[in-house]
Every structure is written in structure tokens, then in C-alpha cells.
Write an enzyme that holds these catalytic residues in place. Structure first.
Site, PDB file in Angstrom:
ATOM      1  N   HIS A  63      51.199  27.058  29.537  1.00  0.00           N
ATOM      2  CA  HIS A  63      51.512  27.914  30.687  1.00  0.00           C
ATOM      3  C   HIS A  63      51.899  29.324  30.240  1.00  0.00           C
ATOM      4  CE1 HIS A  63      51.474  24.355  33.268  1.00  0.00           C
ATOM      5  NE2 HIS A  63      52.180  23.767  32.312  1.00  0.00           N
ATOM      6  N   SER A  87      37.469  52.285  19.234  1.00  0.00           N
ATOM      7  CA  SER A  87      37.731  52.921  20.521  1.00  0.00           C
ATOM      8  C   SER A  87      37.228  54.356  20.445  1.00  0.00           C
ATOM      9  CB  SER A  87      39.229  52.898  20.830  1.00  0.00           C
ATOM     10  OG  SER A  87      39.540  53.797  21.872  1.00  0.00           O
TER      11      SER A  87
END
Length: 460
Positions: free
Chosen positions: A172, A296
Site C-alpha cells: 500500500h 533531460s
């Protein structure tokens, strides 16, 4: 708005443009030319099957003539591709163009005497069902499965290499009972191998029973011949399964089954891509820089996890196409409609995006390095994950009569939920527990990095 002049001819699909190099192998089978080559093969082998049985008072072909006939598909190339394009422009029917090609080549080979056996008693779907079964079978077995096997092999290698690399689990998204990176990667290898086995065992079926699957024309021409047996032996002789009970079309159920399994494998691979991406974001894996590559356009420090992102997107496209194929191909109105014709032309696109994803996963998995120090640092600030072990040991001690503690779970919840608990805090807590000495020593020796059960053994 100013009119923009047309570009030179360009591929519309990125599979035929930007990513062509990664998917070329599929084009030998799942392109229009690959399908037409298989159609020629099916027509030629039907001719040979009929003459081998001396049907209609024919004489079996010599081995030399058979080889010359088989050269029609074995040497299929640009000349045949161009010939078919010109003929189909006139016939407006792709399979009829194939028939005319075979007839034309029979004349060239001096085999005009058997020309009328070309496409004998066959409907287009007889040719197509066998051709699609051949091309899809070969594409899966010779191109797609080997690419999947490469990814599985790399996962197995990484699972063993990192079998002992303790890591914090994140059920979770929250800190949870530790595992090892090797065991988590082994889970993916295990899942993929299971589905791979199902795919490898797939049926590839074809029909060869005429216009509505009844051998009516065949029996009209020769009522004494055992046409179902002839058809079965012919289809099985090409390495395919035979579907005896059909309408005009082979019902495509084998395709629906196959595409569902490939989509299932794609779902597992998608899960792998997103998990590795997440591990990279957590710093668990470092990406190995590629010389000259830009991560990038504006941030020089970055190495973006593009291989896993590319795989994720292509698996989604592939999965959508495979689902659409399955949904469409399972249905045919009455004895035949043509929705399957257009749909099946996209089989190569569906497999192409899947193959591209496999290529990116392979490249991505080969360019990551496990940061064991990050894994250990993460474990060292999450000692509260040992709460599970402590409350489970207390329960066992209560059952054994060595403790009178009530509700061990609540006791540990009060200590750990919403709190950061360090090694010293847990040691002090364990020392004060009413449990047997052996159990107490086991707990005191436990750390997040050693609380991994048999994860290492499972991975190996």
C-alpha cells in the site's frame, strides 16, 4: 493559415518509422507481404496435396517439380509483391490475386495441366485461415517468444544476483515486512514463465472445408473422396491444428485465446515496468549512464527511466489492440461477415507494440545497478516493521504458556502506529516483555535487514 506542402512519403505508424529497427523481425510474418507469401505457400501445398493423391486422374508431381513449385513461396520477394499489387488493383480481391499469381507461375513452369487445381474448391477463408495460423505461429515462436525469454532470463539472473539484498517492502506504499530485491524480481520471472508456458502451448487452427464448411463443392467434384480426411492431413502436414466444424470462416477462438494470453503477459510486464520505475524513483536502483545520451533537455543531472516508461506505454497500446482483436474476432454474423478481415490486418501492430516494449525492458534491465546502501539505509530508519514479528512471537509464547500478555496486537499497535521507533526503543520494549528467554533473544537479534524469512531461498 498558410498551406503546408506535402512531405515525401512517410510512415504513419511509429513501428514503421522511429521504432522500425526493434520490430523488423515481425514484418517477415505479420506484414501484408508476409501474409501473401503464406497464402502462396498454402495454395502451392494444396496443389501438391491434391496431385499426391492422384485426384481427378492427375499424376503425382516429381520431386523436382515440387521443389520448383515450393520456390514460389520460398523465393517470394519484391517481384511477387509488385505483381500482386498490380493484379489486386484490378481484381479488388487479395486472395484472387494470389490465385492468379500461382496460375501465372504454373504456366511459366510448364505445369498448365494442373492449373485448374489452383484454389480448388477453396473459399478465401480456407486460404486465409491457414495463412494467418502459419504467420502468427511463426511470429510468436520465432520472434515474440524469444524476446520474452530474453527478459525472463535477465529477471532470473537479477533475482539470483540480488537474492540476499534485503529491502523494505512497501505494501500500500507504506513501510512493510522486508523482503529481498531478488525475491521480488523472482516473482515476476515466475509469473511470466507460467503464462509463457500457456502461450507456447497455444493451438493454431485452420479450416479447409469450402464455402460454408460442408465440403459441398468437393463432393460435387468427387463424391467418393474422403475430403475431411484429405483436408485434415493437408492442414496438419503444415504443422497446424485442424478445425473440422466451422462456418465459412475458422471461428478464430484460438486467436482470441492466444491474444488474451499475450495481453496477460503484457499486464505482468507492465507491472514490472512500473515497479522498476518506482524502485528507481526511491533510489533502490541507479541507472547506468550511456555515453553521449541526454537525460533531460534542461536538467543535466537527470537520467530519466525512459526504457520503462516506453515499455509501459507500448504495453498499454498493445493490450488495447489485443483486447479489441479478441472482442471482434470471437463473433461472425451468421456464416460470415468481413469484420475479421480488417481486424486481422492489425495483428502485427498489436504484436509490434508488445515486441517494442520487450526490447525496451531488456535494454532497461541491462542498464540498472542495485544500490544496496540505499536499501540498508531505508531499512535502518524503519525498525517499526519488526512489530509484526514481536506480536507474533508473543502470541506463540501465550499459547505455549510462557506469557500472560493479553492482545499482543494492540500492545504493538500502541507502540508503533504513527510513531518512529528505533533499535534502542524496540530493544528496551522487548527486554520488558513477559516471554521466554529463547524467544526474547531471537527478537533482540532481529533487525529489519535480517527479517526477510526465506526470501533469499525463494529467489534462488
Amino acid at each position: 493559415m498558410t498551406f503546408q506542402p506535402s512531405l515525401p512519403p512517410q510512415p504513419l505508424s511509429p513501428l514503421d518509422g522511429r521504432y522500425r529497427g526493434a520490430v523488423t523481425g515481425l514484418a517477415d510474418f505479420l506484414s501484408e507481404a508476409g501474409l501473401n507469401r503464406a497464402r502462396v505457400e498454402v495454395e502451392v501445398e494444396w496443389l501438391i496435396a491434391l496431385t499426391d493423391r492422384s485426384l481427378f486422374e492427375t499424376t503425382p508431381l516429381s520431386d523436382a517439380d515440387k521443389e520448383r513449385l515450393r520456390a514460389l513461396y520460398r523465393d517470394f520477394g519484391q517481384a511477387e509483391i509488385d505483381w500482386l499489387a498490380e493484379k489486386e488493383a484490378v481484381t479488388q480481391h487479395d486472395v484472387k490475386a494470389i490465385e492468379y499469381l500461382v496460375r501465372d507461375r504454373l504456366s511459366t513452369l510448364g505445369l498448365d495441366g494442373i492449373a485448374e487445381l489452383t484454389h480448388f474448391a477453396a473459399t478465401s477463408e480456407d486460404i486465409n485461415s491457414a495463412s494467418y495460423a502459419l504467420t502468427v505461429k511463426r511470429a510468436v515462436e520465432e520472434v515474440w517468444l524469444p524476446a520474452l525469454d530474453t527478459v525472463i532470463a535477465k529477471l532470473r539472473e537479477l533475482a539470483v544476483e540480488h537474492a540476499d539484498a534485503a529491502m523494505l517492502s512497501r505494501t500500500h506504499g507504506q513501510p512493510a515486512t522486508p523482503s529481498t530485491m531478488g525475491k521480488e524480481l523472482a516473482v515476476f520471472a515466475w509469473r511470466l514463465e507460467r503464462v509463457r508456458g500457456q502461450i507456447a502451448a497455444s493451438d493454431y487452427l485452420a479450416k479447409f472445408s469450402g464455402a460454408t464448411g460442408t465440403w459441398s463443392a468437393h463432393l460435387a467434384a468427387d463424391p467418393d473422396a474422403d475430403w475431411p480426411t484429405i483436408a485434415r492431413e493437408y492442414i496438419e502436414g503444415m504443422g497446424l491444428g485442424f478445425n473440422i466444424l466451422t462456418t465459412q470462416i475458422e471461428s478464430h477462438d484460438w486467436q482470441v485465446e492466444l491474444y488474451d494470453r499475450v495481453r496477460h503477459a503484457g499486464g505482468i510486464l507492465h507491472n514490472l515496468a512500473t515497479d522498476i520505475w518506482t524502485y528507481i524513483s526511491l533510489g533502490y536502483f541507479a541507472q547506468i549512464p550511456v555515453a553521449g545520451a541526454t537525460g533531460s533537455s534542461t536538467m543535466p543531472h537527470k537520467i530519466n527511466p525512459i526504457r520503462f516508461e516506453n515499455a509501459e506505454a507500448n504495453l498499454e497500446i498493445s493490450g488495447a489492440l489485443l483486447a479489441s482483436l479478441g472482442q471482434t474476432l470471437v463473433t461472425s454474423r451468421l456464416q460470415r461477415d468481413l469484420t475479421d478481415s480488417t481486424t486481422q490486418r492489425n495483428i502485427g501492430v498489436a504484436f509490434g507494440h508488445s515486441l517494442l516494449a520487450l526490447d525496451n525492458l531488456r535494454r532497461g534491465l541491462n542498464a540498472i545497478s542495485l544500490s544496496r546502501d540505499v536499501l540498508l539505509a531505508d531499512l535502518d530508519v524503519n525498525w517499526e516493521v519488526l512489530a509484526e514479528a514481536i506480536q507474533t512471537v508473543i502470541r506463540a509464547e501465550v499459547v505455549a504458556g510462557r506469557s500472560t500478555i493479553t492482545d499482543p496486537y494492540a500492545l504493538l499497535k500502541e507502540l508503533t502506529r504513527g510513531h518512529r521507533v528505533g533499535a534502542a526503543d524496540l530493544a528496551e520494549f522487548v527486554q520488558g516483555l513477559e516471554i521466554g528467554d529463547a524467544a526474547k533473544q531471537r527478537l533482540l537479534a532481529l533487525t529489519p535487514a535480517t527479517y526477510t524469512g526465506i526470501a533469499e531461498r525463494l529467489a534462488r
